[in-house]
Design a protein around this motif. Structure first.
Motif, PDB file in Angstrom:
ATOM      1  N   THR A  26       0.813  -1.212   0.000  1.00  0.00           N
ATOM      2  CA  THR A  26       0.000   0.000   0.000  1.00  0.00           C
ATOM      3  C   THR A  26       0.846   1.262   0.000  1.00  0.00           C
ATOM      4  O   THR A  26       0.333   2.347  -0.268  1.00  0.00           O
ATOM      5  N   ASP A  27       2.140   1.124   0.283  1.00  0.00           N
ATOM      6  CA  ASP A  27       3.002   2.311   0.314  1.00  0.00           C
ATOM      7  C   ASP A  27       4.366   1.982  -0.273  1.00  0.00           C
ATOM      8  O   ASP A  27       5.396   2.116   0.382  1.00  0.00           O
ATOM      9  N   LEU A  37     -13.516  -4.584  12.846  1.00  0.00           N
ATOM     10  CA  LEU A  37     -12.860  -4.595  11.544  1.00  0.00           C
ATOM     11  C   LEU A  37     -11.788  -5.670  11.545  1.00  0.00           C
ATOM     12  O   LEU A  37     -11.010  -5.784  12.495  1.00  0.00           O
ATOM     13  N   LEU A  38     -11.768  -6.455  10.487  1.00  0.00           N
ATOM     14  CA  LEU A  38     -10.778  -7.518  10.325  1.00  0.00           C
ATOM     15  C   LEU A  38     -10.148  -7.325   8.949  1.00  0.00           C
ATOM     16  O   LEU A  38     -10.837  -7.342   7.928  1.00  0.00           O
ATOM     17  N   ARG A  39      -8.824  -7.083   8.918  1.00  0.00           N
ATOM     18  CA  ARG A  39      -8.184  -6.803   7.637  1.00  0.00           C
ATOM     19  C   ARG A  39      -6.732  -7.261   7.645  1.00  0.00           C
ATOM     20  O   ARG A  39      -6.080  -7.337   8.692  1.00  0.00           O
ATOM     21  N   LYS A  40      -6.241  -7.570   6.460  1.00  0.00           N
ATOM     22  CA  LYS A  40      -4.830  -7.914   6.322  1.00  0.00           C
ATOM     23  C   LYS A  40      -4.024  -6.639   6.120  1.00  0.00           C
ATOM     24  O   LYS A  40      -4.489  -5.686   5.499  1.00  0.00           O
ATOM     25  N   SER A  41      -2.802  -6.627   6.662  1.00  0.00           N
ATOM     26  CA  SER A  41      -1.919  -5.486   6.473  1.00  0.00           C
ATOM     27  C   SER A  41      -1.447  -5.436   5.028  1.00  0.00           C
ATOM     28  O   SER A  41      -1.202  -6.474   4.408  1.00  0.00           O
ATOM     29  N   GLY A  42      -1.312  -4.205   4.511  1.00  0.00           N
ATOM     30  CA  GLY A  42      -0.789  -4.048   3.166  1.00  0.00           C
ATOM     31  C   GLY A  42       0.718  -3.992   3.105  1.00  0.00           C
ATOM     32  O   GLY A  42       1.297  -4.066   2.022  1.00  0.00           O
ATOM     33  N   THR A  43       1.378  -3.867   4.265  1.00  0.00           N
ATOM     34  CA  THR A  43       2.836  -3.712   4.270  1.00  0.00           C
ATOM     35  C   THR A  43       3.562  -4.766   5.100  1.00  0.00           C
ATOM     36  O   THR A  43       4.779  -4.876   5.011  1.00  0.00           O
ATOM     37  N   GLU A  44       2.820  -5.567   5.900  1.00  0.00           N
ATOM     38  CA  GLU A  44       3.447  -6.557   6.770  1.00  0.00           C
ATOM     39  C   GLU A  44       2.642  -7.852   6.748  1.00  0.00           C
ATOM     40  O   GLU A  44       1.446  -7.840   6.448  1.00  0.00           O
ATOM     41  N   PRO A  45       3.262  -9.015   7.098  1.00  0.00           N
ATOM     42  CA  PRO A  45       2.547 -10.302   7.116  1.00  0.00           C
ATOM     43  C   PRO A  45       1.701 -10.454   8.374  1.00  0.00           C
ATOM     44  O   PRO A  45       1.977 -11.282   9.247  1.00  0.00           O
ATOM     45  N   ILE A  46       0.657  -9.655   8.464  1.00  0.00           N
ATOM     46  CA  ILE A  46      -0.145  -9.538   9.684  1.00  0.00           C
ATOM     47  C   ILE A  46      -1.620  -9.439   9.332  1.00  0.00           C
ATOM     48  O   ILE A  46      -1.987  -8.845   8.317  1.00  0.00           O
ATOM     49  N   GLN A  71     -10.730   1.611  21.850  1.00  0.00           N
ATOM     50  CA  GLN A  71     -10.403   0.860  20.638  1.00  0.00           C
ATOM     51  C   GLN A  71      -9.270  -0.105  20.944  1.00  0.00           C
ATOM     52  O   GLN A  71      -8.256   0.285  21.517  1.00  0.00           O
ATOM     53  N   VAL A  72      -9.453  -1.338  20.563  1.00  0.00           N
ATOM     54  CA  VAL A  72      -8.429  -2.369  20.764  1.00  0.00           C
ATOM     55  C   VAL A  72      -7.970  -2.860  19.402  1.00  0.00           C
ATOM     56  O   VAL A  72      -8.795  -3.214  18.543  1.00  0.00           O
ATOM     57  N   LEU A  73      -6.673  -2.875  19.202  1.00  0.00           N
ATOM     58  CA  LEU A  73      -6.091  -3.367  17.962  1.00  0.00           C
ATOM     59  C   LEU A  73      -5.155  -4.521  18.290  1.00  0.00           C
ATOM     60  O   LEU A  73      -4.225  -4.368  19.085  1.00  0.00           O
ATOM     61  N   VAL A  74      -5.423  -5.675  17.703  1.00  0.00           N
ATOM     62  CA  VAL A  74      -4.593  -6.860  17.905  1.00  0.00           C
ATOM     63  C   VAL A  74      -3.979  -7.249  16.570  1.00  0.00           C
ATOM     64  O   VAL A  74      -4.701  -7.448  15.579  1.00  0.00           O
ATOM     65  N   ASN A  75      -2.656  -7.353  16.518  1.00  0.00           N
ATOM     66  CA  ASN A  75      -1.951  -7.799  15.319  1.00  0.00           C
ATOM     67  C   ASN A  75      -1.669  -9.293  15.439  1.00  0.00           C
ATOM     68  O   ASN A  75      -0.976  -9.727  16.366  1.00  0.00           O
ATOM     69  N   VAL A  76      -2.208 -10.077  14.533  1.00  0.00           N
ATOM     70  CA  VAL A  76      -2.058 -11.532  14.565  1.00  0.00           C
ATOM     71  C   VAL A  76      -1.018 -11.934  13.524  1.00  0.00           C
ATOM     72  O   VAL A  76      -1.219 -11.744  12.318  1.00  0.00           O
ATOM     73  N   ARG A  77       0.076 -12.500  13.991  1.00  0.00           N
ATOM     74  CA  ARG A  77       1.169 -12.894  13.105  1.00  0.00           C
ATOM     75  C   ARG A  77       1.169 -14.400  12.875  1.00  0.00           C
ATOM     76  O   ARG A  77       0.522 -15.152  13.592  1.00  0.00           O
ATOM     77  N   GLY A  78       1.918 -14.840  11.871  1.00  0.00           N
ATOM     78  CA  GLY A  78       2.071 -16.254  11.604  1.00  0.00           C
ATOM     79  C   GLY A  78       0.831 -16.912  11.032  1.00  0.00           C
ATOM     80  O   GLY A  78       0.603 -18.104  11.244  1.00  0.00           O
ATOM     81  N   VAL A  79       0.034 -16.131  10.299  1.00  0.00           N
ATOM     82  CA  VAL A  79      -1.199 -16.665   9.717  1.00  0.00           C
ATOM     83  C   VAL A  79      -1.264 -16.346   8.233  1.00  0.00           C
ATOM     84  O   VAL A  79      -0.522 -15.492   7.729  1.00  0.00           O
ATOM     85  N   ASP A  80      -2.156 -17.024   7.535  1.00  0.00           N
ATOM     86  CA  ASP A  80      -2.359 -16.800   6.108  1.00  0.00           C
ATOM     87  C   ASP A  80      -3.257 -15.575   5.942  1.00  0.00           C
ATOM     88  O   ASP A  80      -4.480 -15.677   5.918  1.00  0.00           O
ATOM     89  N   LYS A  81      -2.630 -14.412   5.817  1.00  0.00           N
ATOM     90  CA  LYS A  81      -3.414 -13.173   5.794  1.00  0.00           C
ATOM     91  C   LYS A  81      -4.308 -13.070   4.562  1.00  0.00           C
ATOM     92  O   LYS A  81      -5.346 -12.425   4.594  1.00  0.00           O
ATOM     93  N   ASP A  82      -3.924 -13.749   3.465  1.00  0.00           N
ATOM     94  CA  ASP A  82      -4.708 -13.639   2.237  1.00  0.00           C
ATOM     95  C   ASP A  82      -6.015 -14.429   2.308  1.00  0.00           C
ATOM     96  O   ASP A  82      -6.893 -14.245   1.466  1.00  0.00           O
ATOM     97  N   ALA A  83      -6.152 -15.304   3.324  1.00  0.00           N
ATOM     98  CA  ALA A  83      -7.377 -16.097   3.457  1.00  0.00           C
ATOM     99  C   ALA A  83      -8.388 -15.471   4.400  1.00  0.00           C
ATOM    100  O   ALA A  83      -9.493 -16.001   4.568  1.00  0.00           O
TER     101      ALA A  83
END
Length: 450
Positions: free
Chosen positions: A7-8, A409-418, A372-384
């Protein structure tokens, strides 16, 4: 195969993911794509190149400059300057493209490559895709006088600061401001702009050494700014990230003023001057529900886009809107900039304080942030994340549970595997519980380790 551009721009760990070879290949491909699109017709093409001061930017910028010059593009080397300064200079100097070596708010080991088209706008997705497709193709190289020439742009910083001061609606005389430059690209120009605007300025995070960018300072680490504002008894503090395309603030009490609050303050200032076209602000789906409610009460429409200031900008350009941005502090003032500009935003915010004579805390109080709570979930298939049936079912259940009293809101990061999980609710405990439950669903069903 994953798309190279996020995204950037292109971003990753320098010298592993972001190599000199990649930088050179991208520069050559960009020259070919833009040239064949007619952008260079009738003249020698010119590019402006800058960096955010990371050590890796030294060899990466050298590779970009080499690639452009070998493809027949003359290069103006702007050195260390904010991303928005390079965008401004690209437009101001009539250059055909701009390139910034920066990973923005990311840690020092990362770096990235961002391109600007003529006029200082980020490249559309289809042009980025064309550049990626053309990398490492065979090509006929110019020779003799056909190769690009390289020279230092000595007055880039001064041109940028002069522009900022020219568009400022009110001087800052009498204000006491702390500026945190994140040991990055704004370490010289931001304090200079605030001083020349009339403010009394204290400076932290302005001793870059190539290795300490974003290291415990800047918009992702606001504690030092808070401490400095309180210690100096300042009226407010302004924090940038490494390339200064972001701005967050701290009021005189040490309370954080985030991008949503800054947008709200600036929206009312612009409307008062008759400059808020359509009485509309463009924000993203990550904007706090409290902002949406506050703007509605003030008669200001909020349009929401996907996350990323490029998508905010696209909507602004399509609708002719003057103000847009993100909760993270990317704020676009389209009458004066083509991209998020943290220095400009900080100056405009301080100008509103000076003009009204009201403390920032009072101005920012126009909106009340919902927890507002933001949780970054790593080690997952973000594209699914958008297609997995069980994850989507759990998302729908969370939305139903909160109803009109919150947002999910549930979304994949555009710049990181998250995968990012964002929940807002009327109280912190409820928001945390829903966010944790949804994050667990993502980990369970999308884990890459089985």
């Amino acid at each position: 195969m994953a798309r190279l551009f996020g995204t950037d721009g292109v971003r990753g760990e320098a010298n592993t993911a972001i190599t000199a070879e990649l930088a050179l290949d991208l520069a050559v491909a960009a020259a070919h794509v833009l040239g064949e699109a007619g952008e260079f017709a009738g003249h020698r093409p010119v590019a402006v190149v800058g960096t955010d001061g990371r050590a890796s930017g030294e060899f990466l910028s050298a590779a970009v400059v080499a690639g452009l010059a070998s493809a027949g593009v003359d290069v103006l080397d702007a050195g260390v300057l904010p991303t928005p300064a390079v965008a401004f200079l690209t437009a101001d100097l009539g250059a055909d493209l701009g390139v910034v070596l920066s990973a923005s708010h990311n840690p020092m080991p990362d770096n990235g490559i961002k391109f600007f088209a003529r006029g200082g706008h980020k490249l559309p997705d289809d042009v980025e895709d064309a550049i990626e497709a053309r990398m490492r193709e065979p090509w006929t190289r110019p020779t003799g006088a056909g190769v690009g020439r390289v020279r230092r742009l000595e007055d880039g910083g001064e041109r940028y600061v002069t522009h900022l001061l020219d568009v400022l609606p009110h001087r800052l005389d009498g204000l006491h401001v702390v500026v945190d430059a994140a040991n990055g690209a704004s370490s010289v120009v931001s304090p200079e702009a605030f001083r020349r605007a009339g403010a009394r300025v204290e400076v932290i995070g302005a001793s870059p050494d190539g290795l300490n960018i974003n290291d415990g300072v800047g918009s992702t680490h606001l504690e030092p700014l808070r401490d400095a504002v309180l210690a100096h008894g300042a009226d407010l503090g302004i924090a940038h990230d490494g390339d200064a395309d972001r701005c967050l603030a701290v009021d005189h009490r040490g309370e954080v003023v985030d991008g949503d609050q800054i947008l709200s303050v600036l929206a009312l200032a612009l409307r008062e001057r008759g400059d808020l076209r359509g009485d509309t602000v463009v924000a993203t789906v990550m904007s706090n529900l409290g902002m949406l409610r506050a703007m509605d009460e003030q008669g200001v429409t909020v349009r929401q886009t996907g996350v990323g200031d490029r998508y905010v900008l696209e909507d602004m350009l399509a609708g002719g809107y003057a103000l847009g941005g993100e909760q993270s502090g990317h704020v676009i003032l389209l009458d004066h900039a083509t991209t998020g500009d943290g220095v400009l935003t900080g100056l405009m915010l301080a100008a509103r304080v000076a003009q009204t004579g009201r403390p920032l805390a009072e101005l920012a109080g126009v909106m009340t942030r919902l927890p507002q709570v933001l949780v970054n979930v790593r080690g997952v298939d973000k594209d699914a994340v958008e297609t997995h049936e069980r994850v989507q079912a759990d998302l729908a259940a969370a939305v139903d549970e909160l109803g009109s009293e919150g947002r999910v809101l549930l979304r994949k990061s555009g710049t990181e595997p998250i995968v990012r999980v964002m929940v807002e609710a009327v109280d912190q405990e409820r928001a945390q519980a829903v966010a944790d439950r949804l994050a667990d669903s993502v980990r369970t069903h999308l884990s890459l380790t089985g």
